[in-house]
Scaffold this active site. Structure first.
Site, short mmCIF file in Angstrom:
data_model
loop_
_atom_site.label_atom_id
_atom_site.label_comp_id
_atom_site.label_asym_id
_atom_site.label_seq_id
_atom_site.Cartn_x
_atom_site.Cartn_y
_atom_site.Cartn_z
N HIS A 180 0.86 -1.18 0.00
CA HIS A 180 0.00 0.00 0.00
C HIS A 180 0.89 1.23 0.00
CE1 HIS A 180 -3.77 2.23 0.80
NE2 HIS A 180 -2.95 3.08 1.40
N CYS A 181 0.76 2.06 -1.02
CA CYS A 181 1.64 3.22 -1.18
C CYS A 181 0.92 4.48 -0.68
CB CYS A 181 2.04 3.40 -2.65
SG CYS A 181 3.10 4.83 -2.94
#
Length: 353
Positions: free
Chosen positions: A69-70
Site C-alpha cells: 500500500h503506497c
C-alpha cells in the site's frame, strides 16, 4: 522536453492513483467448489482470497496481486496499476535528472558572469552580470538560493525514487511481489524448522525475465490475465502458494503464545508512561497498535525486545474469538501458565513443538 517529462509523470501518477490495483469481487468463490479447501476466507469481504491476493487494511478490500500500500498514491500497488506505478518511478528520476542539469548549467553560467579574480581573492557580485548579453530572467541572490534548493530536491528525488524503481523492477522481473518474497522466506524457515524435507518452488516465476516482464507491460496497457487465475511454471500446482500460506497460518497458531494483560494500554504509538525504552523503540511500521485492558487475553505471534505483536481474543466470539491484531508493549503483559488451545503448560509445550 521538460514539459513532456512533467506530463508523462503526472499521467502515470494519476493512473496509478485512480485506476487502482483491482479488487477481488465481493463474495468471490472459485469455479470448482473443491478448490475452496486451498484458499483462505476473508471475513471482511465475505469471499475467498484469490491466488496472489491479500486483504489491505487501508483499502479494506482484498487486492489482486498486492505488492504494498503506497501512501504517495493513497492506494495499493497491484495487478492493474503496477505498470503505471513503475513507469512513474522511472520517469520521475529522469525528469529530475533533466531538471538538475538545467539548474547546474544555469548557476554555472550566472556565476561565471559574476566572478572576478584578483591576485589574492575571488569576488562574486550577485547584483548584476558583468558581461553582455544580460540574462532574460534576472538572477540575483534569491534566485541562486532557490535554484540551489531545487537542485537538492531534484537530486534527492532521483536517488530515493530511483531506488524504489530498482526494487519494483526486481519484483517484475522475478514475478514475485514483496509479500510473496516474504512468504517464500517463511516457507524456507518452516521447512528448516520442522525438517520436513519439502522443497518449495515459487510457482509464478516463468523462468524467463522477458516472460515475467510481459505479464505487466503490454502494448495495450492492460496487464495479462484477469487477476484471479495465473499461469504457473511446470511442476507447480495452481494453488501451490496458497497451500503454503495455509501451512504457515497453521504453524503460526501452533507457535503462538498466550499472554494476559497486567497493565492498561491506550493503543498510542509512542506511550510515555511505559518507560523510556518502550517509547524510543516503538516499531517503525504501519501496522496498528491494539488497546489493552487489564485481564485481556492475547495470542502473541512475534515480538521485539520491548514490543510484541499479537491478536487480542474477544469474549464475544463463539468460535474461539474474533481477534484484533496489533503491537503492544511487552511490559503490559505476562505469559499465561497454560496454552489457550491445548490447555497444556506453555513452556513445555512450545519446547516440544
Amino acid at each position: 522536453m521538460l514539459l513532456n517529462w512533467t506530463v508523462m509523470i503526472l499521467y502515470n501518477y494519476f493512473s496509478a492513483m485512480f485506476v487502482g490495483p483491482g479488487y477481488v469481487p465481493l463474495g468471490w468463490t472459485p469455479e470448482k467448489s473443491q478448490d475452496c479447501m486451498y484458499l483462505q476466507y476473508c471475513k471482511v469481504c465475505q469471499s475467498y482470497k484469490a491466488p496472489r491476493s491479500h486483504h489491505c487494511r487501508k483499502c479494506n478490500r482484498c487486492v489482486m496481486k498486492m505488492d504494498h500500500h503506497c501512501p504517495w498514491i493513497n492506494n495499493c500497488c497491484g495487478y492493474q496499476n503496477h505498470a503505471s506505478f513503475t513507469l512513474f518511478l522511472l520517469l520521475a528520476p529522469l525528469g529530475c535528472i533533466h531538471a538538475s542539469f538545467i539548474f547546474v548549467m544555469t548557476m554555472y553560467t550566472q556565476l561565471y558572469n559574476r566572478i572576478s579574480f584578483g591576485w589574492s581573492s575571488v569576488k562574486i557580485d550577485m547584483s548584476a552580470a558583468k558581461r553582455d548579453p544580460r540574462p532574460i530572467i534576472p538572477f540575483g541572490l534569491s534566485a541562486f538560493a532557490a535554484s540551489l534548493f531545487a537542485l537538492g530536491l531534484a537530486l534527492g528525488t532521483t536517488i530515493a525514487v530511483g531506488m524504489l524503481f530498482i526494487i519494483q523492477m526486481k519484483v517484475i522481473l522475478t514475478n514475485k511481489t514483496s509479500i510473496e518474497s516474504w512468504i517464500e522466506e517463511k516457507a524456507k524457515d518452516r521447512i528448516q524448522y520442522y525438517q520436513t524435507g519439502e522443497t518449495f518452488i515459487f510457482p509464478y516465476d516463468m523462468g524467463s525475465k522477458w516472460k515475467n516482464f510481459k505479464q505487466v507491460f503490454t502494448w495495450s496497457g492492460i496487464p495479462e490475465g484477469d487477476g484471479l487465475d495465473w499461469p504457473v511454471r511446470d511442476g507447480c500446482h495452481q494453488y501451490s502458494l496458497t497451500i503454503e500460506q495455509l501451512k504457515q497460518k497453521a504453524d503460526k497458531r501452533v507457535r503462538s503464545v498466550r499472554y494476559r494483560a497486567v497493565e492498561d494500554y491506550s493503543g498510542v504509538c509512542c506511550p510515555v508512561t511505559k518507560g523510556v525504552k518502550t517509547f524510543f523503540t516503538t516499531p517503525c511500521t504501519e501496522e496498528p497498535r491494539i488497546a489493552l485492558s487489564k485481564g485481556d487475553l492475547i495470542l502473541a505471534t512475534r515480538g521485539l525486545k520491548h514490543w510484541m505483536y499479537g491478536e487480542k481474543i474477544l469474549d464475544s466470539a463463539a468460535d474461539g474469538g474474533v481477534r484484533e491484531r496489533g503491537w503492544f508493549p511487552r511490559k503490559c503483559v505476562e505469559k499465561c501458565q497454560y496454552d489457550s488451545e491445548t490447555d497444556q503448560p506453555v513452556d513445555g509445550e512450545k519446547k516440544n513443538r
